[in-house]
Enzyme design. Structure first.
Site, PDB file in Angstrom:
ATOM      1  N   THR A  17       0.815  -1.224   0.000  1.00 53.48           N
ATOM      2  CA  THR A  17       0.000   0.000   0.000  1.00 53.48           C
ATOM      3  C   THR A  17       0.838   1.259   0.000  1.00 53.48           C
ATOM      4  O   THR A  17       0.475   2.266  -0.629  1.00 53.48           O
ATOM      5  CB  THR A  17      -0.921  -0.007   1.241  1.00 53.48           C
ATOM      6  OG1 THR A  17      -1.794  -1.120   1.126  1.00 53.48           O
ATOM      7  CG2 THR A  17      -1.762   1.248   1.330  1.00 53.48           C
ATOM      8  N   SER A  62       1.797  -7.716  -1.031  1.00 57.76           N
ATOM      9  CA  SER A  62       2.504  -8.719  -0.232  1.00 57.76           C
ATOM     10  C   SER A  62       1.741 -10.033  -0.109  1.00 57.76           C
ATOM     11  O   SER A  62       2.294 -11.025   0.356  1.00 57.76           O
ATOM     12  CB  SER A  62       2.877  -8.169   1.140  1.00 57.76           C
ATOM     13  OG  SER A  62       1.777  -8.188   2.006  1.00 57.76           O
ATOM     14  N   SER A  63       0.493 -10.082  -0.552  1.00 62.64           N
ATOM     15  CA  SER A  63      -0.218 -11.365  -0.601  1.00 62.64           C
ATOM     16  C   SER A  63       0.445 -12.292  -1.622  1.00 62.64           C
ATOM     17  O   SER A  63       0.263 -13.506  -1.585  1.00 62.64           O
ATOM     18  CB  SER A  63      -1.680 -11.158  -1.008  1.00 62.64           C
ATOM     19  OG  SER A  63      -2.262 -10.197  -0.183  1.00 62.64           O
ATOM     20  N   ASP A  94       0.337  -7.059   4.796  1.00 58.42           N
ATOM     21  CA  ASP A  94      -0.363  -8.339   4.992  1.00 58.42           C
ATOM     22  C   ASP A  94       0.562  -9.493   5.371  1.00 58.42           C
ATOM     23  O   ASP A  94       0.226 -10.307   6.222  1.00 58.42           O
ATOM     24  CB  ASP A  94      -1.162  -8.707   3.726  1.00 58.42           C
ATOM     25  CG  ASP A  94      -2.347  -7.776   3.512  1.00 58.42           C
ATOM     26  OD1 ASP A  94      -2.686  -7.025   4.458  1.00 58.42           O
ATOM     27  OD2 ASP A  94      -2.931  -7.786   2.419  1.00 58.42           O
ATOM     28  N   CYS A 283      -4.001 -18.551  21.455  1.00 56.93           N
ATOM     29  CA  CYS A 283      -3.997 -17.277  22.192  1.00 56.93           C
ATOM     30  C   CYS A 283      -2.814 -16.449  21.718  1.00 56.93           C
ATOM     31  O   CYS A 283      -1.749 -16.988  21.437  1.00 56.93           O
ATOM     32  CB  CYS A 283      -3.847 -17.508  23.689  1.00 56.93           C
ATOM     33  SG  CYS A 283      -5.180 -18.444  24.409  1.00 56.93           S
TER      34      CYS A 283
HETATM   35  N1  ASP Z   1      -2.510  -5.720   0.476  1.00 61.28           N
HETATM   36  C1  ASP Z   1      -1.434  -4.834   0.899  1.00 61.28           C
HETATM   37  C2  ASP Z   1      -0.162  -5.651   0.970  1.00 61.28           C
HETATM   38  O1  ASP Z   1       0.064  -6.345   1.915  1.00 61.28           O
HETATM   39  C3  ASP Z   1      -1.768  -4.226   2.212  1.00 61.28           C
HETATM   40  C4  ASP Z   1      -0.726  -3.268   2.734  1.00 61.28           C
HETATM   41  O2  ASP Z   1       0.284  -2.986   2.145  1.00 61.28           O
HETATM   42  O3  ASP Z   1      -0.973  -2.756   3.824  1.00 61.28           O
HETATM   43  O4  ASP Z   1       0.612  -5.581   0.041  1.00 61.28           O
END
Ligand code: ASP
Length: 347
Positions: A17, A62-63, A94, A283
């Site tokens: 992001t 990052s997914s 992520d 937890c």
């Molecule tokens: N979907 C984005 C990622 O992990 C979310 C982020 O950057 O906060 O690449």
């Protein structure tokens, strides 16, 4: 390679992001390139530092992060290690905790800072948290003691004023700026008017030891979360997956699990076949103590080992790392029981 008299930092931009912009047609966030990122943070030019950059092409959400890209990050850091005082990795939030955990094992003898950061709002937006995160991360990556050694010679995540040990950290919030927590280990530094370092908590490196980069991993691992009603055939199928070498078993409370004979027998059979099963709790805070209740003792008898107060990201990536290095089952069981990068506290 020349080390300049100014502090020097290599910014590695993987995506996420922090470097995204809204597509005016679809409204979706898409990655933009590093020059545009720099245009949005003119403050970077005010640092009296030498800041260079490396950009993933294309930048990724990052997914889409993969262990091969962790190895690529290790390679970039190794190649530039002597030329920079520290490294800042811009990364999507992520899977940032997985990358930070993996790097903490893959960069053996690290004596320079590797700081991962990102943001919840793109850097071009007025209310972005990205600028603050980026600027403070650069400052931390460049910080040195009077004797020239790094103040934070470890892999960390810096987010919303907190510097956290990377392999202790988990993403906990998809909405707030304060998106990460390290439940079982306190912050290494807090950024307010000054950056307040907790020197006694920060790893002490030996800069005379050369960096030992590791590139190998084995992804024949799975995370298995228990829940009331979980079925025998499901667990059996998972534990008989061809090629499976290790399981991160997410149990209840202090490491407890059902006492049903079929369940214990399935675990016993898997460990007898050489599958390593590591117990961590569902937890967030606290540690696994299998000796505490009978429901935990059965797991010990079945050959399950304790993950203590580790995060799931840390256990998973440490298993991938150890399995990838061709170690014997006995060696892996032993190395899982000792912290090698401050990833858990043995109770
Ligand atoms: N979907 C984005 C990622 O992990 C979310 C982020 O950057 O906060 O690449």
């Amino acid at each position: 390679m020349i080390q300049s008299e100014y502090p020097s930092v290599l910014l590695i931009y993987t995506g996420g992001t922090i470097g995204m912009i809204e597509n005016p047609e679809t409204g979706a966030l898409e990655a933009f390139n590093f020059d545009q990122l720099q245009d949005n943070v003119p403050e970077l030019k005010r640092f009296n530092y030498r800041i260079s950059s490396y950009q993933f092409n294309p930048p990724i959400d990052s997914s889409d992060m993969e262990p091969a890209l962790w190895a690529k990050l290790v390679k970039i850091i190794k190649y530039n290690y002597d030329s920079f005082d520290g490294f800042v990795i811009l990364h999507g939030t992520d899977t940032m905790a997985y990358t930070a955990s993996a790097l903490s094992f893959m960069l053996e003898n690290l004596s320079k800072p590797v700081i991962l950061t990102g943001s919840q709002l793109p850097i071009g937006m007025l209310r972005t948290d990205g600028k603050e995160n980026l600027i403070t991360s650069i400052e931390i990556a460049a910080a040195k003691h009077p004797d020239g050694t790094a103040v934070v010679p470890e892999v960390c995540i810096f987010f919303e004023n907190h510097l956290l040990r990377g392999n202790r950290t988990t993403k906990i919030n998809a909405e707030n700026f304060n998106a990460f927590r390290s439940y079982n280990f306190p912050s290494l530094a807090t950024a307010g008017i000054h950056i307040k370092y907790e020197h006694d908590r920060i790893h002490k490196a030996d800069p005379s030891l050369p960096l030992k980069p590791h590139y190998l991993y084995d992804t024949n691992v799975i995370i298995l979360t228990l829940f009331p009603g979980i079925q025998e055939n499901m667990i059996s199928n998972i534990l008989h997956t061809p090629g499976l070498r290790a399981v991160v078993l997410k149990t209840y409370g202090s490491g407890n699990a059902p006492q049903k004979p079929w369940f214990i027998e399935l675990l016993k059979d898997a460990t007898a076949r050489g599958i390593i099963i590591v117990n961590i709790s569902q937890c967030s805070t606290g540690t696994v103590e299998m000796e505490r209740y009978e429901t935990g003792l059965h797991l010990l008898d079945a050959g399950v080992i304790s993950g203590y107060d580790s995060t799931v990201e840390s256990v998973l990536t440490k298993l991938m790392f150890l399995l990838g290095h061709g170690k014997s089952e006995k060696e892996i069981r032993h190395e899982m029981s000792i912290p090698v990068a401050g990833e858990f506290t043995k109770s």
